[in-house]
Design a protein around this motif. Structure first.
Motif, PDB file in Angstrom:
ATOM      1  N   SER A   1       3.762  18.480  -0.166  1.00  0.00           N
ATOM      2  CA  SER A   1       4.006  17.669  -1.365  1.00  0.00           C
ATOM      3  C   SER A   1       5.507  17.477  -1.558  1.00  0.00           C
ATOM      4  O   SER A   1       6.327  18.142  -0.918  1.00  0.00           O
ATOM      5  CB  SER A   1       3.397  18.344  -2.602  1.00  0.00           C
ATOM      6  N   GLU A   2       5.851  16.543  -2.438  1.00  0.00           N
ATOM      7  CA  GLU A   2       7.232  16.298  -2.861  1.00  0.00           C
ATOM      8  C   GLU A   2       8.166  15.933  -1.703  1.00  0.00           C
ATOM      9  O   GLU A   2       9.366  16.245  -1.724  1.00  0.00           O
ATOM     10  CB  GLU A   2       7.797  17.509  -3.631  1.00  0.00           C
ATOM     11  N   LEU A   3       7.616  15.276  -0.695  1.00  0.00           N
ATOM     12  CA  LEU A   3       8.433  14.891   0.449  1.00  0.00           C
ATOM     13  C   LEU A   3       9.357  13.729   0.053  1.00  0.00           C
ATOM     14  O   LEU A   3       8.912  12.707  -0.457  1.00  0.00           O
ATOM     15  CB  LEU A   3       7.523  14.470   1.607  1.00  0.00           C
ATOM     16  N   GLN A   4      10.644  13.934   0.262  1.00  0.00           N
ATOM     17  CA  GLN A   4      11.607  12.895  -0.105  1.00  0.00           C
ATOM     18  C   GLN A   4      12.780  12.895   0.866  1.00  0.00           C
ATOM     19  O   GLN A   4      13.138  13.927   1.435  1.00  0.00           O
ATOM     20  CB  GLN A   4      12.127  13.113  -1.532  1.00  0.00           C
TER      21      GLN A   4
ATOM     22  N   PHE B   1       9.852  25.503   1.516  1.00  0.00           N
ATOM     23  CA  PHE B   1      10.484  24.221   1.810  1.00  0.00           C
ATOM     24  C   PHE B   1      10.345  23.915   3.290  1.00  0.00           C
ATOM     25  O   PHE B   1      10.464  24.807   4.141  1.00  0.00           O
ATOM     26  CB  PHE B   1      11.966  24.251   1.426  1.00  0.00           C
TER      27      PHE B   1
ATOM     28  N   ARG C   1       4.706  28.271  -2.068  1.00  0.00           N
ATOM     29  CA  ARG C   1       5.183  27.105  -1.328  1.00  0.00           C
ATOM     30  C   ARG C   1       6.520  27.412  -0.664  1.00  0.00           C
ATOM     31  O   ARG C   1       7.356  28.113  -1.232  1.00  0.00           O
ATOM     32  CB  ARG C   1       5.345  25.904  -2.261  1.00  0.00           C
TER      33      ARG C   1
ATOM     34  N   GLY D   1      10.486  18.554   1.910  1.00  0.00           N
ATOM     35  CA  GLY D   1       9.228  18.675   1.185  1.00  0.00           C
ATOM     36  C   GLY D   1       8.863  20.125   0.985  1.00  0.00           C
ATOM     37  O   GLY D   1       9.649  21.041   1.285  1.00  0.00           O
ATOM     38  N   ARG D   2       7.675  20.338   0.471  1.00  0.00           N
ATOM     39  CA  ARG D   2       7.196  21.698   0.239  1.00  0.00           C
ATOM     40  C   ARG D   2       5.789  21.821   0.808  1.00  0.00           C
ATOM     41  O   ARG D   2       4.955  20.939   0.635  1.00  0.00           O
ATOM     42  CB  ARG D   2       7.214  22.039  -1.245  1.00  0.00           C
TER      43      ARG D   2
ATOM     44  N   ARG E   1      16.648  12.686   1.687  1.00  0.00           N
ATOM     45  CA  ARG E   1      17.917  13.013   1.055  1.00  0.00           C
ATOM     46  C   ARG E   1      19.027  12.099   1.589  1.00  0.00           C
ATOM     47  O   ARG E   1      18.861  11.446   2.632  1.00  0.00           O
ATOM     48  CB  ARG E   1      18.273  14.482   1.320  1.00  0.00           C
TER      49      ARG E   1
END
Length: 418
Positions: free
Chosen positions: A99-102, A408, A406, A111-112, A104
Motif C-alpha cells: 500500500s501507499e506506493l508513491q 517500507f 508493515r 511503499g509499505r 519520490r
C-alpha cells in the motif's frame, strides 16, 4: 534440563519455524487450516479423553461449575473450533499486501508491505479452545506461536496442539510453529517473559491479576487490556425505549464478559422517565443497582453506590447508575473511570453523537448500540485473538491484520543519493 533451559529451547525452535511460516503461500496456509478442522473431528475421542483428565482433576480440586463448563471440550465446543478454523481459512490474507506506493522526487518508488510479526507468545487462562483460535490466527498471519494456557487445562491444550502440529508435519512444515509449554509451574511464565530475542509480542488473556503480572514482568512488548469498565450514557431527548433495550442487552446478555455494561450514566432531563422504567426491567433480570443519591430517589430497589463502584468491573448482575447534569459531566466521568475498552452514547442529537465519538478516548466508541458489539467477530475481523486498550500497535479487537506489521519497500532503477 532445567525449567529455564526447557523454555528457552522450545522458544528457539519456534523462532526457527517462524521464518518458514512467514513465507508460506495463502494456498498452503488455507489448506493446513482446513486439514486442522478435519483433524479435530477425526480425533475428537482422543481430545475429549485428554480433556476428561483435566475435568476430573478440576472436580477433585473443587472448581466451580462455571469453571468446569469453560474447561469442557464438548461436541458443541469442538464444532465451534472447527467452524472457527474454516472461517479463518476463508479470511483474506493480509501478508504481502502493498500500500501507499508513491514516486519520490529522486525517482524511487516507496511503499509499505504488510508482514508477520514473527513469534507470538500467548498466555491465557481456562478455556482450551483459545489454543486453536490463537494458533489458527497466528498461522494465517504468518506467525509462529508459543502458547501457555492455564494449568487446569494442560492435558487439553497439549492434545489440541498435537493434533494441529501433526497437520503441519503432514505438509512437511515444522511442527515447532505451534508450541504449548508443557509444564504448569508458574515460573515458566516468568521465563517466557524474559525471552525478548525469541518472542516478538506477548498477548495475555485472562483476569486483571494475570495481565498485570505479565505487564510488570515482561521484557517483551505486551498487548493487553486490564479490564472492561464499559459505560452507556443516555442523553436528553434519546429514544428511551431503544435506550432500555440497549441497557438490558449490555448488562444481562452475558454479564461476565469484558464488553458487558458496568456503569449507566443518565442525563438529568431523562432520568425521571427513564430510570423507573429501566429499573423495573433490570430488577426482573435480577440485576442489583448501585446508585447515586438521585438514582436512589427514582429507583427504590437501588442501594447506595460506594466510591469503589465507579470504575468497577463487576462481571456480574450488578450495575452502577449515576444521574449527570449534561454531556460534559458524562465525558468527565468516563475520562476518570473508563478503561479505554468500550463506551456508548444513546442520543438523537447528532452534534452530541459526533462530540462523543471525537472526545471519548476508548478503543471502541458507539452511538445507539450495545457495548456487546465490541468484538472482533461482530466487527468483521473474523476470529479474535484479544482486545487491546494500549495504542501501540493495535487498539481495540485484534484480528488477522493486528497480528502483522508493515515494512517500507523501495523500487529503484539505479538511483543513488546525492
Amino acid at each position: 534440563m532445567t525449567l529455564e533451559e526447557t523454555i528457552i529451547g522450545l522458544a528457539r525452535e519456534t523462532k526457527g519455524a517462524a521464518r518458514q511460516v512467514a513465507n508460506l503461500s495463502t494456498t498452503v496456509k488455507n489448506r493446513v487450516l482446513l486439514a486442522m478442522a478435519a483433524a479435530l473431528l477425526e480425533r475428537k475421542d482422543y481430545i475429549q479423553a485428554q480433556n476428561e483428565l483435566d475435568l476430573a482433576a478440576g472436580r477433585e480440586k473443587g472448581l466451580s461449575a462455571a469453571m468446569l463448563d469453560r474447561l469442557a471440550l464438548s461436541d458443541k465446543v469442538i464444532e465451534a473450533m472447527v467452524t472457527g478454523l474454516r472461517e479463518v481459512a476463508a479470511l483474506p490474507d493480509p501478508v504481502g499486501e502493498i500500500s501507499e506506493l508513491q514516486r519520490r522526487p529522486s525517482g524511487i518508488m516507496v511503499g509499505r508491505m504488510r508482514i508477520p510479526l514473527g513469534v507470538i507468545g500467548m498466555i491465557y487462562e481456562s478455556r482450551p479452545n483459545v489454543t486453536v483460535d490463537a494458533a489458527a490466527l497466528c498461522l494465517k498471519a504468518g506467525n509462529a506461536v508459543v502458547l501457555r494456557g492455564g494449568s487446569e487445562a494442560l492435558h487439553s491444550n497439549l492434545a489440541l496442539a498435537q493434533v494441529l502440529r501433526d497437520c503441519l508435519a503432514a505438509e512437511q512444515l515444522d511442527p515447532a510453529a505451534i508450541q504449548v509449554i508443557p509444564v504448569t509451574d508458574r515460573e515458566a511464565v516468568t521465563c517466557m517473559l524474559r525471552l525478548e530475542e525469541q518472542i516478538d509480542l506477548i498477548i495475555p488473556r485472562g483476569g486483571e491479576g494475570l495481565i498485570r503480572f505479565v505487564s510488570e514482568n515482561s521484557r517483551i512488548p505486551v498487548l493487553k487490556h486490564y479490564k472492561g469498565v464499559c459505560h452507556v450514557f443516555v442523553d436528553a431527548g434519546a429514544d428511551l425505549g431503544m435506550a432500555g433495550d440497549i441497557v438490558i442487552n449490555g448488562k444481562t446478555q452475558r454479564p461476565g464478559v469484558c464488553n458487558a455494561l458496568e456503569t449507566l450514566l443518565v442525563h438529568r432531563d431523562a432520568a425521571a422517565e427513564f430510570l423507573p422504567a429501566v429499573g423495573a426491567r433490570l430488577a426482573l433480570a435480577g440485576v442489583e443497582i448501585r446508585g447515586c443519591p438521585q438514582t436512589l430517589a427514582l429507583m427504590p430497589m437501588a442501594v447506595p453506590a460506594g466510591p469503589d463502584d465507579w470504575g468497577m468491573e463487576f462481571l456480574d448482575l450488578i450495575l452502577a447508575v449515576k444521574v449527570v447534569a449534561d454531556i460534559d459531566e458524562a465525558l468527565t466521568h468516563i475520562a476518570r473511570y473508563g478503561s479505554q475498552h468500550t463506551e456508548a452514547i444513546i442520543t438523537n442529537n447528532h452534534a452530541h453523537a459526533q462530540r462523543f465519538l471525537r472526545e471519548v478516548d476508548s478503543s471502541s466508541v458507539m452511538v445507539n448500540a450495545s457495548t456487546r458489539f465490541s468484538d472482533g467477530g461482530q466487527y468483521g475481523l473474523g476470529a479474535e485473538i484479544g482486545i487491546s486498550t494500549t495504542k501501540l500497535h493495535a487498539y481495540g479487537p485484534m484480528g488477522l491484520r493486528e497480528l502483522t506489521t508493515r515494512k517500507f519497500i523501495v523500487y529503484g532503477e539505479g538511483q543513488i543519493r546525492v
